[in-house]
Write a protein that holds these residues in place. Structure first.
Motif, PDB file in Angstrom:
ATOM      1  N   ALA A  40     -20.651  23.178  70.068  1.00 49.60           N
ATOM      2  CA  ALA A  40     -20.259  22.683  68.738  1.00 49.60           C
ATOM      3  C   ALA A  40     -18.751  22.476  68.650  1.00 49.60           C
ATOM      4  O   ALA A  40     -17.966  23.007  69.444  1.00 49.60           O
ATOM      5  N   THR A  41     -18.362  21.697  67.649  1.00 49.27           N
ATOM      6  CA  THR A  41     -16.952  21.500  67.314  1.00 49.27           C
ATOM      7  C   THR A  41     -16.657  22.315  66.066  1.00 49.27           C
ATOM      8  O   THR A  41     -17.393  22.240  65.080  1.00 49.27           O
ATOM      9  N   ASP A  42     -15.604  23.100  66.113  1.00 50.05           N
ATOM     10  CA  ASP A  42     -15.206  23.946  64.983  1.00 50.05           C
ATOM     11  C   ASP A  42     -14.418  23.096  63.982  1.00 50.05           C
ATOM     12  O   ASP A  42     -13.342  22.601  64.306  1.00 50.05           O
ATOM     13  N   PRO A  43     -14.922  22.931  62.750  1.00 50.52           N
ATOM     14  CA  PRO A  43     -14.265  22.063  61.774  1.00 50.52           C
ATOM     15  C   PRO A  43     -13.165  22.740  60.947  1.00 50.52           C
ATOM     16  O   PRO A  43     -12.654  22.139  60.014  1.00 50.52           O
ATOM     17  N   GLN A  44     -12.791  23.965  61.284  1.00 52.70           N
ATOM     18  CA  GLN A  44     -11.840  24.707  60.444  1.00 52.70           C
ATOM     19  C   GLN A  44     -10.485  24.031  60.329  1.00 52.70           C
ATOM     20  O   GLN A  44     -10.028  23.354  61.245  1.00 52.70           O
ATOM     21  N   VAL A  59     -19.489  33.349  73.699  1.00 50.00           N
ATOM     22  CA  VAL A  59     -18.350  33.157  74.591  1.00 50.00           C
ATOM     23  C   VAL A  59     -17.706  31.830  74.218  1.00 50.00           C
ATOM     24  O   VAL A  59     -18.392  30.807  74.109  1.00 50.00           O
ATOM     25  N   ALA A  60     -16.386  31.842  74.016  1.00 47.91           N
ATOM     26  CA  ALA A  60     -15.657  30.626  73.647  1.00 47.91           C
ATOM     27  C   ALA A  60     -14.173  30.835  73.923  1.00 47.91           C
ATOM     28  O   ALA A  60     -13.772  31.848  74.504  1.00 47.91           O
ATOM     29  N   LYS A  61     -13.392  29.882  73.474  1.00 44.94           N
ATOM     30  CA  LYS A  61     -11.936  30.010  73.468  1.00 44.94           C
ATOM     31  C   LYS A  61     -11.481  29.754  72.044  1.00 44.94           C
ATOM     32  O   LYS A  61     -12.159  29.050  71.281  1.00 44.94           O
ATOM     33  N   ILE A  62     -10.335  30.324  71.690  1.00 44.45           N
ATOM     34  CA  ILE A  62      -9.746  30.048  70.383  1.00 44.45           C
ATOM     35  C   ILE A  62      -8.319  29.560  70.592  1.00 44.45           C
ATOM     36  O   ILE A  62      -7.581  30.088  71.433  1.00 44.45           O
ATOM     37  N   ARG A  63      -7.980  28.528  69.859  1.00 42.67           N
ATOM     38  CA  ARG A  63      -6.617  28.002  69.847  1.00 42.67           C
ATOM     39  C   ARG A  63      -5.981  28.486  68.544  1.00 42.67           C
ATOM     40  O   ARG A  63      -6.520  28.254  67.457  1.00 42.67           O
ATOM     41  N   ILE A  64      -4.848  29.175  68.673  1.00 39.06           N
ATOM     42  CA  ILE A  64      -4.094  29.661  67.510  1.00 39.06           C
ATOM     43  C   ILE A  64      -2.679  29.122  67.655  1.00 39.06           C
ATOM     44  O   ILE A  64      -1.939  29.556  68.549  1.00 39.06           O
ATOM     45  N   GLY A  65      -2.332  28.151  66.823  1.00 38.73           N
ATOM     46  CA  GLY A  65      -1.039  27.487  67.002  1.00 38.73           C
ATOM     47  C   GLY A  65      -1.014  26.838  68.373  1.00 38.73           C
ATOM     48  O   GLY A  65      -1.907  26.060  68.715  1.00 38.73           O
ATOM     49  N   HIS A  69      -6.761  31.452  73.848  1.00 34.27           N
ATOM     50  CA  HIS A  69      -7.270  32.731  74.340  1.00 34.27           C
ATOM     51  C   HIS A  69      -8.782  32.654  74.509  1.00 34.27           C
ATOM     52  O   HIS A  69      -9.480  32.134  73.633  1.00 34.27           O
ATOM     53  N   PRO A  70      -9.310  33.229  75.608  1.00 34.36           N
ATOM     54  CA  PRO A  70     -10.764  33.352  75.722  1.00 34.36           C
ATOM     55  C   PRO A  70     -11.240  34.465  74.792  1.00 34.36           C
ATOM     56  O   PRO A  70     -10.509  35.435  74.553  1.00 34.36           O
ATOM     57  N   VAL A  71     -12.457  34.329  74.253  1.00 34.03           N
ATOM     58  CA  VAL A  71     -13.040  35.374  73.410  1.00 34.03           C
ATOM     59  C   VAL A  71     -14.495  35.575  73.789  1.00 34.03           C
ATOM     60  O   VAL A  71     -15.172  34.651  74.225  1.00 34.03           O
ATOM     61  N   GLU A  72     -14.941  36.819  73.613  1.00 37.67           N
ATOM     62  CA  GLU A  72     -16.333  37.170  73.858  1.00 37.67           C
ATOM     63  C   GLU A  72     -16.686  38.344  72.966  1.00 37.67           C
ATOM     64  O   GLU A  72     -15.803  38.896  72.282  1.00 37.67           O
ATOM     65  N   ALA A  73     -17.955  38.724  72.982  1.00 35.82           N
ATOM     66  CA  ALA A  73     -18.438  39.809  72.129  1.00 35.82           C
ATOM     67  C   ALA A  73     -17.546  41.043  72.265  1.00 35.82           C
ATOM     68  O   ALA A  73     -17.190  41.435  73.370  1.00 35.82           O
ATOM     69  N   GLU A  82      -2.089  30.068  57.110  1.00 35.71           N
ATOM     70  CA  GLU A  82      -1.492  28.747  57.314  1.00 35.71           C
ATOM     71  C   GLU A  82      -1.308  28.343  58.778  1.00 35.71           C
ATOM     72  O   GLU A  82      -0.719  27.305  59.046  1.00 35.71           O
ATOM     73  N   VAL A  83      -1.779  29.138  59.732  1.00 38.23           N
ATOM     74  CA  VAL A  83      -1.648  28.783  61.143  1.00 38.23           C
ATOM     75  C   VAL A  83      -2.895  28.008  61.577  1.00 38.23           C
ATOM     76  O   VAL A  83      -4.022  28.443  61.346  1.00 38.23           O
ATOM     77  N   ASP A  84      -2.669  26.865  62.204  1.00 37.80           N
ATOM     78  CA  ASP A  84      -3.765  26.039  62.695  1.00 37.80           C
ATOM     79  C   ASP A  84      -4.522  26.803  63.781  1.00 37.80           C
ATOM     80  O   ASP A  84      -3.909  27.395  64.670  1.00 37.80           O
ATOM     81  N   HIS A  85      -5.856  26.804  63.694  1.00 45.16           N
ATOM     82  CA  HIS A  85      -6.672  27.526  64.666  1.00 45.16           C
ATOM     83  C   HIS A  85      -8.076  26.940  64.700  1.00 45.16           C
ATOM     84  O   HIS A  85      -8.537  26.375  63.709  1.00 45.16           O
ATOM     85  N   SER A  86      -8.721  27.077  65.852  1.00 47.82           N
ATOM     86  CA  SER A  86     -10.112  26.647  65.969  1.00 47.82           C
ATOM     87  C   SER A  86     -10.697  27.192  67.262  1.00 47.82           C
ATOM     88  O   SER A  86      -9.990  27.436  68.233  1.00 47.82           O
ATOM     89  N   PHE A  87     -12.011  27.362  67.236  1.00 49.51           N
ATOM     90  CA  PHE A  87     -12.742  27.735  68.433  1.00 49.51           C
ATOM     91  C   PHE A  87     -13.115  26.460  69.173  1.00 49.51           C
ATOM     92  O   PHE A  87     -13.361  25.418  68.565  1.00 49.51           O
ATOM     93  N   PHE A  88     -13.162  26.547  70.498  1.00 49.22           N
ATOM     94  CA  PHE A  88     -13.572  25.400  71.308  1.00 49.22           C
ATOM     95  C   PHE A  88     -14.170  25.920  72.614  1.00 49.22           C
ATOM     96  O   PHE A  88     -14.183  27.132  72.851  1.00 49.22           O
ATOM     97  N   ASP A  89     -14.654  25.015  73.431  1.00 51.60           N
ATOM     98  CA  ASP A  89     -15.306  25.394  74.687  1.00 51.60           C
ATOM     99  C   ASP A  89     -16.304  26.530  74.425  1.00 51.60           C
ATOM    100  O   ASP A  89     -16.298  27.554  75.103  1.00 51.60           O
ATOM    101  N   ILE A  90     -17.151  26.310  73.432  1.00 54.49           N
ATOM    102  CA  ILE A  90     -18.132  27.323  73.030  1.00 54.49           C
ATOM    103  C   ILE A  90     -19.288  27.250  74.035  1.00 54.49           C
ATOM    104  O   ILE A  90     -20.105  26.331  73.992  1.00 54.49           O
ATOM    105  N   ARG A  91     -19.325  28.230  74.942  1.00 53.86           N
ATOM    106  CA  ARG A  91     -20.294  28.220  76.038  1.00 53.86           C
ATOM    107  C   ARG A  91     -21.588  28.943  75.687  1.00 53.86           C
ATOM    108  O   ARG A  91     -22.621  28.663  76.266  1.00 53.86           O
ATOM    109  N   GLU A  92     -21.524  29.894  74.772  1.00 52.46           N
ATOM    110  CA  GLU A  92     -22.705  30.599  74.271  1.00 52.46           C
ATOM    111  C   GLU A  92     -22.578  30.636  72.755  1.00 52.46           C
ATOM    112  O   GLU A  92     -21.466  30.800  72.237  1.00 52.46           O
ATOM    113  N   ASP A  93     -23.695  30.500  72.039  1.00 56.04           N
ATOM    114  CA  ASP A  93     -23.651  30.532  70.573  1.00 56.04           C
ATOM    115  C   ASP A  93     -22.699  31.634  70.110  1.00 56.04           C
ATOM    116  O   ASP A  93     -22.806  32.780  70.557  1.00 56.04           O
TER     117      ASP A  93
END
Length: 111
Positions: A40-44, A59-65, A69-73, A82-93
């Protein structure tokens, strides 16, 4: 207040048209459950409140500014207001618990 079961909130989220559901709101903070399917594409867009994400599953990555960073459970991520951020490369729900302080939508751009 009774404890809130995340599984009950997930069931409620299944009935919503949005990828998130607010399930707790107080004067000082609000909590939402946010789910994005793999690929999915994160619309935030940036929010007017500070946020803390707790990654419940996925499992995904998050862009903050300018940082990525990779993220997982089990991960916890802070995003300043006010900082631009979104999840991307969402490999597992991806399911995240979001803490907004102050509550989501309680501040405006002029605050």
């Amino acid at each position: 207040m009774e404890p809130i079961r995340v599984d009950d909130v997930l069931d409620r989220l299944d009935r919503e048209d949005e990828p998130f559901v607010e399930f707790l709101r107080r004067d000082s903070l609000s909590l939402e459950l946010y789910r994005l399917e793999a690929g999915a594409t994160d619309p935030q867009e940036p929010h007017t409140e500070d946020e803390v994400y707790y990654v419940v599953s996925g499992v995904a990555k998050i862009r903050i500014g300018d940082e990525t960073h990779p993220v997982e459970a089990g991960d916890v991520v802070f995003v300043e207001r006010e900082v631009d951020h979104s999840f991307f490369d969402i490999r597992e729900d991806l399911v995240t618990l979001i803490f907004f302080a102050p509550p989501y939508g309680s501040l405006t751009e002029e605050s």
